[in-house]
Design an enzyme around this catalytic site. Structure first.
Site: not given
Ligand code: NAD
Ligand code: UFG
Length: 339
Positions: A34, A58-59, A124, A148, A152, A177, A294-295
């Site tokens: 994908s 696809d898993l 992450s 996202y 995680k 990172f 968001g940064d």
């Protein structure tokens, strides 16, 4: 060991496959392509000199995942497969939860059925959330600011719960990172589809003439030059961290180990731009625009635990990362071929 690499055709997975083979492991790959092109597999085979079994599915397809584990001998799994674009996850949250959680459920269920209990998971630094001090340490609380990131945080928690229920599992949660750079051959690298979200792929496309100029998202942060600071790590160092983590899982008594994979050094957007300009040999066009929503101002690792427990340290410099990224981009201006 015979290692199943999910997402092994992707950016970090492909670099890790090369180092797993070099370390003497047998590798098989699952990828639904994908976000990868089949051409990567031929290049991996020509670098490693071995034929790599690739299972294109696809898993989340639990039957095919089960079938794979029933028919292949597998000793350990490195689980890279997932969707990874922060902005896209805010537009399509269900796709992110479905893919990143669903693929993990079907994988871990099949592993448990076949008593395969060594798992390395791609987490992450995003799990440190918005207000963490730097350098970031593994025992900080986790949180997220977008779907996202939540996938995680959630998969980490799910895997910790699996390990409580079945303490014979050996699980590594690797918090990356900012992976950048490419294989030194220039034949394997990062090939984002569409407009790149990330800094180094964007600068690479400016340098190769595919984008007009870099837009720097904010120069009013409280950092040395006002631009945001990140811990960029060469993807080759990151790949070596996976080989080290896999080795460590064979000897540790801990069911779950969490390791930051970073250099411990922060670099600003201008530091990266100037390193890339040195690689290319001339200045690159840019303009400073407003901050990206968001940064955060600064993110860098305390990599001490990984250094000590894995005997692993990131060694490659920012100049090295940019030189390798540029070799890949200049040799492959349009990324991997479609055919
Ligand atoms: P990538 O998109 O290049 O690789 C992921 C691969 O997984 C792709 O080849 C894709 O085709 C495949 N895939 C996705 N969903 C799948 C599914 N359901 N079944 C089978 N295959 C599937 O991404 P990457 O940069 O190599 O990242 C690998 C992992 O590391 C991801 O889990 C990502 O979230 C994590 N990570 C990446 C970064 C980064 O900046 N690149 C940072 C931290 C964590
Ligand atoms: N930046 C620009 N211009 C661009 C792209 C990025 O100025 O065109 C800046 C960003 O504002 C940020 C820095 O460059 O200050 C790095 O941005 P990236 O998008 O390359 O990386 P991030 O640190 O924002 O995001 C990365 C991963 C995410 C992960 C996050 C936290 O891409 O998946 O780290 O770990 F969630």
């Amino acid at each position: 060991m015979r290692v199943l690499v999910t997402g092994g055709a992707g950016y970090i997975g492909s670099h890790t496959v090369i180092q797993l083979v070099a370390a003497g492991h047998d590798v098989l790959i699952v990828d639904n392509f994908s976000n990868a092109k089949p051409a990567v597999v031929h290049r991996l085979e020509s670098i490693t000199g071995v034929k790599l079994p690739v299972h294109a599915f696809d898993l989340r397809d639990a039957d095919r995942t089960e079938h794979l584990f029933a028919h292949e001998q597998i000793d350990a799994v490195i689980h890279f497969a997932g969707l990874k674009a922060v902005g896209e996850s805010m537009e399509q949250p269900l796709a992110y939860y479905e893919n990143n959680l669903g693929s993990t459920f079907s994988l871990v269920r099949a592993m448990a059925r076949h008593d395969i209990t060594k798992l390395v998971f791609s987490s992450s630094a995003t799990v440190y959330g918005h207000n963490a001090p730097v350098p970031m340490k593994e025992d900080f609380p986790t949180s997220a600011t977008n779907p996202y990131g939540w996938t995680k945080v959630m998969v980490e928690q799910i895997l910790r719960d699996v390990a409580v229920a079945q303490p014979r599992w050996r699980i590594a949660l690797l918090r990356y990172f900012n992976p950048v750079g490419a294989h030194p051959s220039g034949t394997i690298g990062e090939d984002p589809s569409g407009i790149p979200n990330n800094l180094v792929p964007y600068i690479s496309q400016v340098a190769v003439g595919r984008r007009e100029k870099l837009r720097i998202f904010g120069d009013d942060y409280s950092t040395p030059d006002g631009t945001a600071v990140r811990d960029y790590i060469h993807v080759e160092d990151l790949a070596a961290g996976h080989v080290a983590a896999l080795a460590r899982l064979a000897s540790t008594d801990r069911a779950v180990s969490t390791w930051n994979l970073g250099t411990g050094t922060g670099s600003s957007v201008f530091d990266v731009l100037h390193a890339f300009e040195r690689a290319v040999g001339h200045d690159l066009p840019y303009e400073v625009v407003g901050r990206r929503a968001g940064d955060i101002a600064a993110s860098y690792a305390d990599p001490g635990r990984a250094n000590e427990q894995l005997g692993w340290t990131a060694t490659r410099s920012l100049d090295n990362m940019c030189a390798d990224a540029w070799r890949w981009q200049s040799q492959n201006p349009d990324g991997y071929p479609d055919a």
